[in-house]
Design a protein around this motif. Sequence first.
Motif, PDB file in Angstrom:
ATOM      1  N   ILE A 130     123.564   2.290   2.713  1.00 14.08           N
ATOM      2  CA  ILE A 130     124.490   1.423   3.362  1.00 14.08           C
ATOM      3  C   ILE A 130     124.947   0.420   2.396  1.00 14.08           C
ATOM      4  O   ILE A 130     124.581   0.068   1.417  1.00 14.08           O
ATOM      5  CB  ILE A 130     123.708   0.755   4.562  1.00 14.08           C
ATOM      6  CG1 ILE A 130     122.690  -0.294   4.264  1.00 14.08           C
ATOM      7  CG2 ILE A 130     123.311   1.761   5.796  1.00 14.08           C
ATOM      8  CD1 ILE A 130     122.377  -1.155   5.574  1.00 14.08           C
ATOM      9  N   GLU A 134     125.833  -4.726   5.383  1.00 14.73           N
ATOM     10  CA  GLU A 134     125.462  -4.271   6.721  1.00 14.73           C
ATOM     11  C   GLU A 134     124.033  -4.597   7.037  1.00 14.73           C
ATOM     12  O   GLU A 134     123.972  -4.479   8.341  1.00 14.73           O
ATOM     13  CB  GLU A 134     125.753  -2.646   6.879  1.00 14.73           C
ATOM     14  CG  GLU A 134     127.018  -2.154   6.786  1.00 14.73           C
ATOM     15  CD  GLU A 134     127.178  -0.555   7.081  1.00 14.73           C
ATOM     16  OE1 GLU A 134     126.548  -0.167   8.039  1.00 14.73           O
ATOM     17  OE2 GLU A 134     127.329   0.095   6.086  1.00 14.73           O
ATOM     18  N   ARG A 137     123.377  -6.856  10.352  1.00 16.80           N
ATOM     19  CA  ARG A 137     123.640  -6.160  11.427  1.00 16.80           C
ATOM     20  C   ARG A 137     122.407  -5.113  12.005  1.00 16.80           C
ATOM     21  O   ARG A 137     122.483  -4.773  13.216  1.00 16.80           O
ATOM     22  CB  ARG A 137     124.932  -5.783  11.364  1.00 16.80           C
ATOM     23  CG  ARG A 137     125.519  -5.335  12.669  1.00 16.80           C
ATOM     24  CD  ARG A 137     127.018  -4.729  12.521  1.00 16.80           C
ATOM     25  NE  ARG A 137     127.191  -3.619  11.442  1.00 16.80           N
ATOM     26  CZ  ARG A 137     126.700  -2.141  11.803  1.00 16.80           C
ATOM     27  NH1 ARG A 137     126.523  -1.834  12.794  1.00 16.80           N
ATOM     28  NH2 ARG A 137     127.057  -1.402  10.762  1.00 16.80           N
TER      29      ARG A 137
END
Length: 159
Positions: A130, A134, A137
């Motif tokens: 990722i 990110e 989150r």
Amino acid sequence: MIDPTTLPYRPCAGVMLLNRHGMVFVGQRFDTTVEAWQMPQGGIDDGEDAEKAAIRELGEETGIAPDKVALIAVAPDELFYDLPPELVGKVWKGKWRGQRQRWFLYRFLGEDSDIDLVTAHPEFRSWRWIDPAELPRLIVPFKKALYEQVLAAFAEHLG
């Protein structure tokens, strides 16, 4: 009910693993029912060096061999998080209030085929790469601030 302030923090090492595209490895734990992802991390054994623990945990959780990573940076300070009150006394045999972690940033030198979650003690049911942004989150809410601190510690090496 256990007073968490009377409990120590569990010593732990964590790994932020970057691939050649600047993406970060995350795994989804077996032991959670929520959609939560995390970077490899785990306890430091008595007398064990934090970096050795980080490499050991990386291998135990991802199957990645030590020769498939290169150290980029070490976070300058230990980072801490507290368990939510409902988990204190239930996880880690009730011995810890949270974790104090040493974080290491490594470059992944291997190929995706070098990652194998089927280890002696599997912790992740799936994994992916990722964008580092990110991370806050995707992590469980009680570790969000910790992950923001990890990102800040390694900011000069990310994207």
